[in-house]
Design a protein around this motif. Structure first.
Motif, mmCIF file in Angstrom:
data_model
loop_
_atom_site.group_PDB
_atom_site.id
_atom_site.type_symbol
_atom_site.label_atom_id
_atom_site.label_comp_id
_atom_site.label_asym_id
_atom_site.label_seq_id
_atom_site.Cartn_x
_atom_site.Cartn_y
_atom_site.Cartn_z
ATOM 1 N N PRO A 18 3.486 3.246 9.497
ATOM 2 C CA PRO A 18 3.249 3.488 8.066
ATOM 3 C C PRO A 18 4.277 4.426 7.420
ATOM 4 N N GLY A 19 4.718 5.432 8.136
ATOM 5 C CA GLY A 19 5.698 6.372 7.591
ATOM 6 C C GLY A 19 7.076 5.766 7.366
ATOM 7 N N ASP A 20 7.287 4.543 7.851
ATOM 8 C CA ASP A 20 8.578 3.873 7.654
ATOM 9 C C ASP A 20 8.665 3.151 6.313
ATOM 10 N N ALA A 21 7.573 3.134 5.549
ATOM 11 C CA ALA A 21 7.604 2.451 4.249
ATOM 12 C C ALA A 21 8.662 3.072 3.339
ATOM 13 N N GLU A 22 8.766 4.385 3.354
ATOM 14 C CA GLU A 22 9.744 5.044 2.480
ATOM 15 C C GLU A 22 11.182 4.702 2.862
ATOM 16 N N PRO A 23 11.597 4.871 4.108
ATOM 17 C CA PRO A 23 12.992 4.539 4.405
ATOM 18 C C PRO A 23 13.303 3.043 4.283
ATOM 19 N N THR A 24 12.377 2.173 4.657
ATOM 20 C CA THR A 24 12.647 0.743 4.490
ATOM 21 C C THR A 24 12.686 0.387 3.004
ATOM 22 N N GLY A 25 11.779 0.953 2.240
ATOM 23 C CA GLY A 25 11.780 0.733 0.793
ATOM 24 C C GLY A 25 13.060 1.223 0.147
ATOM 25 N N ASP A 26 13.562 2.368 0.600
ATOM 26 C CA ASP A 26 14.825 2.890 0.069
ATOM 27 C C ASP A 26 15.980 1.935 0.363
ATOM 28 N N ILE B 34 4.614 -3.713 6.364
ATOM 29 C CA ILE B 34 4.378 -2.927 7.581
ATOM 30 C C ILE B 34 2.913 -3.034 7.991
ATOM 31 N N ALA B 35 1.996 -2.895 7.039
ATOM 32 C CA ALA B 35 0.563 -2.982 7.347
ATOM 33 C C ALA B 35 0.192 -4.348 7.922
ATOM 34 N N ARG B 36 0.904 -5.372 7.527
ATOM 35 C CA ARG B 36 0.651 -6.726 8.045
ATOM 36 C C ARG B 36 1.253 -6.939 9.430
ATOM 37 N N GLY B 37 2.021 -5.969 9.911
ATOM 38 C CA GLY B 37 2.630 -6.071 11.232
ATOM 39 C C GLY B 37 3.890 -6.917 11.269
ATOM 40 N N TRP B 38 4.529 -7.096 10.134
ATOM 41 C CA TRP B 38 5.702 -7.965 10.043
ATOM 42 C C TRP B 38 7.017 -7.270 10.361
ATOM 43 N N VAL B 39 7.055 -5.941 10.350
ATOM 44 C CA VAL B 39 8.332 -5.220 10.293
ATOM 45 C C VAL B 39 8.713 -4.585 11.627
ATOM 46 N N THR B 40 9.968 -4.794 11.989
ATOM 47 C CA THR B 40 10.620 -4.092 13.093
ATOM 48 C C THR B 40 11.765 -3.307 12.486
ATOM 49 N N VAL B 41 11.895 -2.051 12.880
ATOM 50 C CA VAL B 41 12.986 -1.216 12.372
ATOM 51 C C VAL B 41 14.003 -0.962 13.474
ATOM 52 N N VAL B 42 15.209 -0.670 13.053
ATOM 53 C CA VAL B 42 16.236 -0.194 13.964
ATOM 54 C C VAL B 42 16.485 1.262 13.596
ATOM 55 N N VAL B 43 16.423 2.117 14.610
ATOM 56 C CA VAL B 43 16.576 3.557 14.424
ATOM 57 C C VAL B 43 17.905 3.976 15.032
ATOM 58 N N GLN C 279 10.861 -0.865 -9.581
ATOM 59 C CA GLN C 279 11.158 0.552 -9.428
ATOM 60 C C GLN C 279 11.108 0.915 -7.944
ATOM 61 N N ARG C 280 11.655 2.058 -7.602
ATOM 62 C CA ARG C 280 11.695 2.502 -6.210
ATOM 63 C C ARG C 280 10.292 2.555 -5.601
ATOM 64 N N ASP C 281 9.314 3.145 -6.316
ATOM 65 C CA ASP C 281 7.972 3.278 -5.749
ATOM 66 C C ASP C 281 7.318 1.919 -5.514
ATOM 67 N N GLU C 282 7.608 0.940 -6.351
ATOM 68 C CA GLU C 282 7.075 -0.406 -6.143
ATOM 69 C C GLU C 282 7.683 -1.037 -4.892
ATOM 70 N N THR C 283 8.962 -0.806 -4.680
ATOM 71 C CA THR C 283 9.653 -1.352 -3.512
ATOM 72 C C THR C 283 9.133 -0.705 -2.232
ATOM 73 N N VAL C 284 8.926 0.599 -2.263
ATOM 74 C CA VAL C 284 8.335 1.300 -1.107
ATOM 75 C C VAL C 284 6.942 0.748 -0.832
ATOM 76 N N GLY C 285 6.143 0.537 -1.867
ATOM 77 C CA GLY C 285 4.804 -0.029 -1.697
ATOM 78 C C GLY C 285 4.839 -1.417 -1.092
ATOM 79 N N PHE C 286 5.783 -2.247 -1.528
ATOM 80 C CA PHE C 286 5.946 -3.588 -0.973
ATOM 81 C C PHE C 286 6.260 -3.511 0.515
ATOM 82 N N CYS C 287 7.163 -2.613 0.889
ATOM 83 C CA CYS C 287 7.487 -2.449 2.314
ATOM 84 C C CYS C 287 6.261 -1.958 3.087
ATOM 85 N N GLY C 288 5.468 -1.081 2.482
ATOM 86 C CA GLY C 288 4.239 -0.618 3.122
ATOM 87 C C GLY C 288 3.274 -1.752 3.404
ATOM 88 N N VAL C 289 3.188 -2.717 2.490
ATOM 89 C CA VAL C 289 2.322 -3.884 2.694
ATOM 90 C C VAL C 289 2.835 -4.721 3.865
#
Length: 146
Positions: free
Chosen positions: A10-18, A47-56, A35-45
């Protein structure tokens, strides 16, 4: 510095949204729809659905892929992370989990077209953009395991 892939938290919504927001803002031909906050929210959705893999990389989220089954919904990297094989690593991970993948990219995104073609994706369809919210002509690509 080595990169690591992991399921998004869940905490990855901000960096992925950015990352996604910066792409839209920095790409001259891309409509500025959210807007930025809408994009972060979209990424949060996603992530919540289990669709996202990040590279760190260096302890920071440097990019992500969002996949709903066989459909790649998003694959984006931070500007500073491009050209280091991170997109290839994300895509290879998705390809290792499926026998078939599909995605859409905009016709103006020639870099993405070259990237996907290099990884064995083939063009399956083109549209005039009437069916996407950006109203930009796009291309559907498919990949199948040999």
């Amino acid at each position: 510095m080595s990169a690591a892939l992991r399921p998004a938290r869940p905490g990855d919504a901000e960096p992925t949204g950015d990352i996604l927001y910066r792409f839209a803002q920095d790409t001259p031909w891309m409509p500025k729809l959210y807007q930025r906050d809408e994009t972060v929210g979209f990424c949060g959705v996603m992530i919540a659905r289990g669709w996202v893999t990040v590279v760190v990389l260096g302890g920071q989220v440097a990019g992500f892929i969002a996949r709903d089954g066989q459909e790649i919904c998003s694959l984006y990297l931070a500007n500073a992370a491009q050209g280091q094989g991170l997109g290839t690593a994300l895509l290879a991970d998705a390809m290792g989990q499926s026998d078939r993948l599909e995605l859409w990219t905009f016709q103006r995104n020639t870099g993405a077209q070259r990237f996907y073609a290099r990884h064995g994706f083939v063009e399956a369809a083109r549209t005039d953009g009437a069916g996407n919210e950006e109203r930009l002509p796009d291309i559907r690509y498919e990949w199948r395991r040999s």
